[in-house]
Write a protein that holds these residues in place. Structure first.
Motif, PDB file in Angstrom:
ATOM      1  N   TYR A 198      -4.550   5.122 -11.134  1.00 34.93           N
ATOM      2  CA  TYR A 198      -4.463   3.920 -10.317  1.00 34.93           C
ATOM      3  C   TYR A 198      -4.239   2.651 -11.160  1.00 34.93           C
ATOM      4  CZ  TYR A 198      -6.096   7.337  -7.065  1.00 34.93           C
ATOM      5  OH  TYR A 198      -6.194   8.485  -6.328  1.00 34.93           O
ATOM      6  N   ALA A 199      -4.283   2.796 -12.506  1.00 34.61           N
ATOM      7  CA  ALA A 199      -3.983   1.664 -13.385  1.00 34.61           C
ATOM      8  C   ALA A 199      -2.469   1.506 -13.534  1.00 34.61           C
ATOM      9  CB  ALA A 199      -4.614   1.886 -14.755  1.00 34.61           C
ATOM     10  N   ILE A 200      -1.726   2.508 -13.135  1.00 34.78           N
ATOM     11  CA  ILE A 200      -0.260   2.476 -13.271  1.00 34.78           C
ATOM     12  C   ILE A 200       0.313   1.706 -12.080  1.00 34.78           C
ATOM     13  CG2 ILE A 200       1.814   3.885 -13.315  1.00 34.78           C
ATOM     14  CD1 ILE A 200       0.076   5.993 -14.798  1.00 34.78           C
ATOM     15  N   GLN A 201       1.113   0.693 -12.398  1.00 33.01           N
ATOM     16  CA  GLN A 201       1.654  -0.187 -11.366  1.00 33.01           C
ATOM     17  C   GLN A 201       3.113   0.044 -11.052  1.00 33.01           C
ATOM     18  OE1 GLN A 201      -0.280  -2.619  -9.708  1.00 33.01           O
ATOM     19  NE2 GLN A 201      -1.850  -1.376 -10.667  1.00 33.01           N
ATOM     20  N   GLN A 202       3.839   0.696 -11.978  1.00 26.64           N
ATOM     21  CA  GLN A 202       5.283   0.832 -11.769  1.00 26.64           C
ATOM     22  C   GLN A 202       5.796   2.037 -12.523  1.00 26.64           C
ATOM     23  OE1 GLN A 202       7.348  -2.770 -12.751  1.00 26.64           O
ATOM     24  NE2 GLN A 202       9.315  -1.758 -12.919  1.00 26.64           N
ATOM     25  N   ILE A 203       6.742   2.746 -11.928  1.00 27.10           N
ATOM     26  CA  ILE A 203       7.450   3.829 -12.597  1.00 27.10           C
ATOM     27  C   ILE A 203       8.870   3.338 -12.839  1.00 27.10           C
ATOM     28  CG2 ILE A 203       8.330   6.178 -12.418  1.00 27.10           C
ATOM     29  CD1 ILE A 203       6.017   6.823 -10.546  1.00 27.10           C
ATOM     30  N   ASP A 204       9.307   3.384 -14.113  1.00 24.94           N
ATOM     31  CA  ASP A 204      10.664   2.924 -14.444  1.00 24.94           C
ATOM     32  C   ASP A 204      11.642   4.068 -14.415  1.00 24.94           C
ATOM     33  OD1 ASP A 204       9.854   0.312 -14.774  1.00 24.94           O
ATOM     34  OD2 ASP A 204       9.393   0.593 -16.891  1.00 24.94           O
TER      35      ASP A 204
ATOM     36  N   ARG B  28       0.843  -1.206   0.000  1.00 23.44           N
ATOM     37  CA  ARG B  28       0.000   0.000   0.000  1.00 23.44           C
ATOM     38  C   ARG B  28       0.876   1.254   0.000  1.00 23.44           C
ATOM     39  NH1 ARG B  28      -3.443  -1.183   3.956  1.00 23.44           N
ATOM     40  NH2 ARG B  28      -2.029  -0.460   5.562  1.00 23.44           N
ATOM     41  N   GLN B  29       1.936   1.259   0.793  1.00 26.49           N
ATOM     42  CA  GLN B  29       2.848   2.401   0.818  1.00 26.49           C
ATOM     43  C   GLN B  29       3.541   2.591  -0.523  1.00 26.49           C
ATOM     44  OE1 GLN B  29       5.355   1.394   4.119  1.00 26.49           O
ATOM     45  NE2 GLN B  29       4.047   2.414   5.614  1.00 26.49           N
ATOM     46  N   TYR B  30       3.925   1.492  -1.180  1.00 23.36           N
ATOM     47  CA  TYR B  30       4.569   1.569  -2.491  1.00 23.36           C
ATOM     48  C   TYR B  30       3.631   2.211  -3.506  1.00 23.36           C
ATOM     49  CZ  TYR B  30       6.197   0.105  -7.070  1.00 23.36           C
ATOM     50  OH  TYR B  30       6.571   0.089  -8.383  1.00 23.36           O
ATOM     51  N   PHE B  31       2.381   1.756  -3.561  1.00 26.85           N
ATOM     52  CA  PHE B  31       1.449   2.300  -4.542  1.00 26.85           C
ATOM     53  C   PHE B  31       1.073   3.749  -4.247  1.00 26.85           C
ATOM     54  CE2 PHE B  31       0.546  -2.212  -5.651  1.00 26.85           C
ATOM     55  CZ  PHE B  31       0.963  -2.101  -6.967  1.00 26.85           C
ATOM     56  N   GLU B  32       0.989   4.125  -2.972  1.00 34.04           N
ATOM     57  CA  GLU B  32       0.750   5.530  -2.642  1.00 34.04           C
ATOM     58  C   GLU B  32       1.876   6.392  -3.187  1.00 34.04           C
ATOM     59  OE1 GLU B  32       0.259   5.831   1.582  1.00 34.04           O
ATOM     60  OE2 GLU B  32      -1.726   4.901   1.543  1.00 34.04           O
ATOM     61  N   LYS B  33       3.100   5.929  -3.023  1.00 34.45           N
ATOM     62  CA  LYS B  33       4.270   6.658  -3.524  1.00 34.45           C
ATOM     63  C   LYS B  33       4.235   6.749  -5.043  1.00 34.45           C
ATOM     64  CE  LYS B  33       9.291   6.428  -3.701  1.00 34.45           C
ATOM     65  NZ  LYS B  33      10.429   5.556  -3.586  1.00 34.45           N
TER      66      LYS B  33
ATOM     67  N   ALA C  76       4.584  12.152 -12.977  1.00 37.31           N
ATOM     68  CA  ALA C  76       4.914  13.429 -13.604  1.00 37.31           C
ATOM     69  C   ALA C  76       5.184  13.199 -15.090  1.00 37.31           C
ATOM     70  CB  ALA C  76       6.139  14.043 -12.932  1.00 37.31           C
ATOM     71  N   PRO C  77       4.945  14.201 -15.921  1.00 29.37           N
ATOM     72  CA  PRO C  77       5.226  14.056 -17.354  1.00 29.37           C
ATOM     73  C   PRO C  77       6.682  13.660 -17.609  1.00 29.37           C
ATOM     74  CG  PRO C  77       3.923  16.014 -16.954  1.00 29.37           C
ATOM     75  CD  PRO C  77       4.328  15.485 -15.607  1.00 29.37           C
ATOM     76  N   GLY C  78       6.860  12.775 -18.609  1.00 29.38           N
ATOM     77  CA  GLY C  78       8.191  12.322 -18.984  1.00 29.38           C
ATOM     78  C   GLY C  78       8.598  11.006 -18.358  1.00 29.38           C
ATOM     79  N   GLN C  79       7.869  10.533 -17.368  1.00 31.95           N
ATOM     80  CA  GLN C  79       8.221   9.281 -16.704  1.00 31.95           C
ATOM     81  C   GLN C  79       7.773   8.077 -17.532  1.00 31.95           C
ATOM     82  OE1 GLN C  79       6.197   9.887 -12.953  1.00 31.95           O
ATOM     83  NE2 GLN C  79       8.174  10.149 -11.910  1.00 31.95           N
ATOM     84  N   GLU C  80       8.604   7.044 -17.532  1.00 34.80           N
ATOM     85  CA  GLU C  80       8.240   5.770 -18.150  1.00 34.80           C
ATOM     86  C   GLU C  80       7.437   4.996 -17.111  1.00 34.80           C
ATOM     87  OE1 GLU C  80       9.015   4.456 -21.255  1.00 34.80           O
ATOM     88  OE2 GLU C  80       9.816   6.437 -21.772  1.00 34.80           O
ATOM     89  N   VAL C  81       6.272   4.480 -17.513  1.00 35.45           N
ATOM     90  CA  VAL C  81       5.405   3.759 -16.580  1.00 35.45           C
ATOM     91  C   VAL C  81       4.974   2.429 -17.185  1.00 35.45           C
ATOM     92  CG1 VAL C  81       4.532   5.841 -15.454  1.00 35.45           C
ATOM     93  CG2 VAL C  81       3.332   4.930 -17.448  1.00 35.45           C
ATOM     94  N   MET C  82       4.485   1.549 -16.301  1.00 35.38           N
ATOM     95  CA  MET C  82       3.930   0.277 -16.741  1.00 35.38           C
ATOM     96  C   MET C  82       2.566   0.102 -16.105  1.00 35.38           C
ATOM     97  SD  MET C  82       5.244  -3.654 -16.264  1.00 35.38           S
ATOM     98  CE  MET C  82       4.651  -3.809 -14.600  1.00 35.38           C
ATOM     99  N   PHE C  83       1.595  -0.312 -16.919  1.00 37.53           N
ATOM    100  CA  PHE C  83       0.257  -0.603 -16.407  1.00 37.53           C
ATOM    101  C   PHE C  83       0.224  -1.999 -15.818  1.00 37.53           C
ATOM    102  CE2 PHE C  83      -0.949   2.144 -20.178  1.00 37.53           C
ATOM    103  CZ  PHE C  83      -1.076   3.289 -19.422  1.00 37.53           C
ATOM    104  N   GLY C  84      -0.849  -2.308 -15.087  1.00 34.82           N
ATOM    105  CA  GLY C  84      -1.018  -3.627 -14.500  1.00 34.82           C
ATOM    106  C   GLY C  84      -1.007  -4.735 -15.537  1.00 34.82           C
ATOM    107  N   GLY C  85      -1.445  -4.465 -16.760  1.00 29.15           N
ATOM    108  CA  GLY C  85      -1.486  -5.476 -17.807  1.00 29.15           C
ATOM    109  C   GLY C  85      -0.171  -5.651 -18.543  1.00 29.15           C
TER     110      GLY C  85
END
Length: 94
Positions: free
Chosen positions: A88-94, A39-44, A50-59
């Motif tokens: 909230y669909a975003i699971q990870q920031i690379d 829960r703390q990880y996902f809150e963070k 922010a714009p420019g970040q690489e992200v990954m969705f749950g899928g």
């Protein structure tokens, strides 16, 4: 049946019951700690978008954040398409 045998069965049952209760308590505490960290990880993750970040969705879809507007995030994927998704669909920031 001898009385000694019944005493041994009763003692074994009590020990087994105490062991099972102890294992249940350990599992409950371990699950709580693990869920709290997640829960703390996902809150963070959701606060730091922010714009420019690489992200990954749950899928497993990857993209680059183009715009953050409240709970909506515009994400550009490799094909060039821009997806409008919930933050909230975003699971990870690379």
């Amino acid at each position: 049946m001898p009385e000694n045998f019944l005493d041994n069965v009763l003692a074994s049952s009590v020990v087994l019951l105490v062991f099972l209760v102890l294992m249940g308590v350990v599992f409950t505490v371990w699950s709580y700690v693990k869920m709290r960290k997640k829960r703390q990880y996902f809150e963070k993750v959701h606060k730091e978008l922010a714009p420019g970040q690489e992200v990954m969705f749950g899928g497993g879809i990857f993209g680059t954040v183009k715009e953050v507007d409240g709970d909506r995030v515009a994400v550009k994927v490799r094909s060039g398409a821009t997806l409008d998704v919930s933050r909230y669909a975003i699971q990870q920031i690379d």
